[in-house]
Scaffold this active site. Structure first.
Site, PDB file in Angstrom:
ATOM      1  N   ASP A 193       0.671   3.619   2.305  1.00 25.53           N
ATOM      2  CA  ASP A 193       0.451   4.210   3.625  1.00 25.53           C
ATOM      3  C   ASP A 193      -0.659   5.263   3.499  1.00 25.53           C
ATOM      4  O   ASP A 193      -1.735   4.905   3.010  1.00 25.53           O
ATOM      5  CB  ASP A 193       1.767   4.766   4.184  1.00 25.53           C
ATOM      6  CG  ASP A 193       1.736   4.833   5.701  1.00 25.53           C
ATOM      7  OD1 ASP A 193       1.109   3.972   6.326  1.00 25.53           O
ATOM      8  OD2 ASP A 193       2.346   5.752   6.272  1.00 25.53           O
ATOM      9  N   ASP A 198       0.866  -1.195   0.000  1.00 29.06           N
ATOM     10  CA  ASP A 198       0.000   0.000   0.000  1.00 29.06           C
ATOM     11  C   ASP A 198       0.893   1.231   0.000  1.00 29.06           C
ATOM     12  O   ASP A 198       2.107   1.133   0.145  1.00 29.06           O
ATOM     13  CB  ASP A 198      -0.863  -0.018   1.273  1.00 29.06           C
ATOM     14  CG  ASP A 198       0.008  -0.094   2.517  1.00 29.06           C
ATOM     15  OD1 ASP A 198       0.434   0.950   2.984  1.00 29.06           O
ATOM     16  OD2 ASP A 198       0.296  -1.220   2.992  1.00 29.06           O
TER      17      ASP A 198
END
Ligand code: ADE
Length: 283
Positions: A223, A221
């Protein structure tokens, strides 16, 4: 054949079962009662066996069913358990967030340094807990992740045609919560490439134990520093599972390559570092 018998510990989560079932020969299971050591109980049973002629030991960092959170993982007991059964090397895998545009979801990264933002973990074997680690030891942390293991991962990836990025700084947060946007942006300013929750103190404790330690991280991802792209646990799991076979293939290949190299010099060097880092009087 060198003077040390090589044994590779693998610390990971998802995908370890695959390695155990698919490629481990002569497999055996070591129970928690036999693995308890001066630092306590490791995260779970350890599966031992052989991959391509190399002894291996598999340990799931968060325990069976992923029940132990990053703060509560007994990193010291895990490392000591692997040390006591003869591991000379540890290969770790970690899911993490990306702090930069060029590291996309599913990208594998071989970290070469870290920033430790953890606050609630016992971070040294040398704290009087065990007679096996007496005194006060100040270990140098450069290099932190072993560069020769990084070379092994790079070679393994090349042979398998898997894309990896060599080098990167991983910021380790206490968790279990993810970072705030301001924290995420601060980590980017500090030069972080990845953010995770479990490399510290695993990497430094392994070094104190004299074990050659390297890690392969997967960005799952971005973040939360990017506009409208906020990490959530479900996405992390989904992306990790979609890409986990790259990590397991890489780990298996890396074990094979470790078995083909000489490690005496590196293991002697680590032993000397531990001895010279210990500032307590020996008499
Ligand atoms: N593990 C996976 N993604 C993460 C993130 N964004 N922060 C910390 N640990 C993670």
């Amino acid at each position: 054949m060198g003077k040390y018998k090589i044994k590779v510990g693998i610390i990971g989560g998802s995908g370890l079962g695959d390695i155990a079932n698919k490629v481990l020969t002569n497999s055996n299971q070591l129970d928690l009662k036999d693995l308890k050591n001066d630092f306590g109980i490791p995260s779970g049973n350890i599966y031992t066996g052989v991959i391509n002629g190399v002894d291996v030991a598999l340990l799931s960092r968060h325990g069976q069913g992923h029940k132990i959170n990053p703060t509560n993982v007994n990193y010291r007991a895990n490392i000591e358990a692997l040390k006591l059964i003869g591991c000379t090397h540890i290969l770790a895998s970690n899911a993490c967030g990306s702090l930069c545009e060029e590291i996309g979801r599913g990208q594998l990264v071989i970290p070469d340094s870290y920033i430790d933002r953890t606050v609630a973990r016992k971070n040294s074997l040398f704290d009087g807990t065990s007679p096996r680690y007496q005194g006060v030891c100040h270990m140098p942390m450069e290099p932190s992740f072993h560069p020769d293991v990084a070379d092994v991962f790079e070679q393994a990836a090349k042979e398998l045609g898997i894309s990896v990025r060599k080098g990167g700084t991983i910021v380790i947060i206490e968790g279990p919560r993810f970072s705030s946007k301001a924290e995420s942006n601060a980590f980017r300013l500090w030069g972080g490439h990845l953010v995770g929750m479990t490399s510290c103190p695993e990497v430094s404790v392994a070094k104190e134990a004299g074990i050659i330690y390297g890690a392969i991280a997967m960005a799952t991802d971005y973040d939360c520093w990017k506009e409208s792209d906020n990490v959530c646990a479900g996405d992390v799991i989904q992306v990790f599972l979609q890409n986990v076979s790259k990590i397991t293939d890489l780990l298996i290949k890396a074990v094979e390559l470790i078995g083909q190299r000489q490690w005496d010099q590196q293991l002697d060097h680590l032993k000397n570092l531990v001895e010279s880092g210990n500032v307590s009087s020996k008499n």
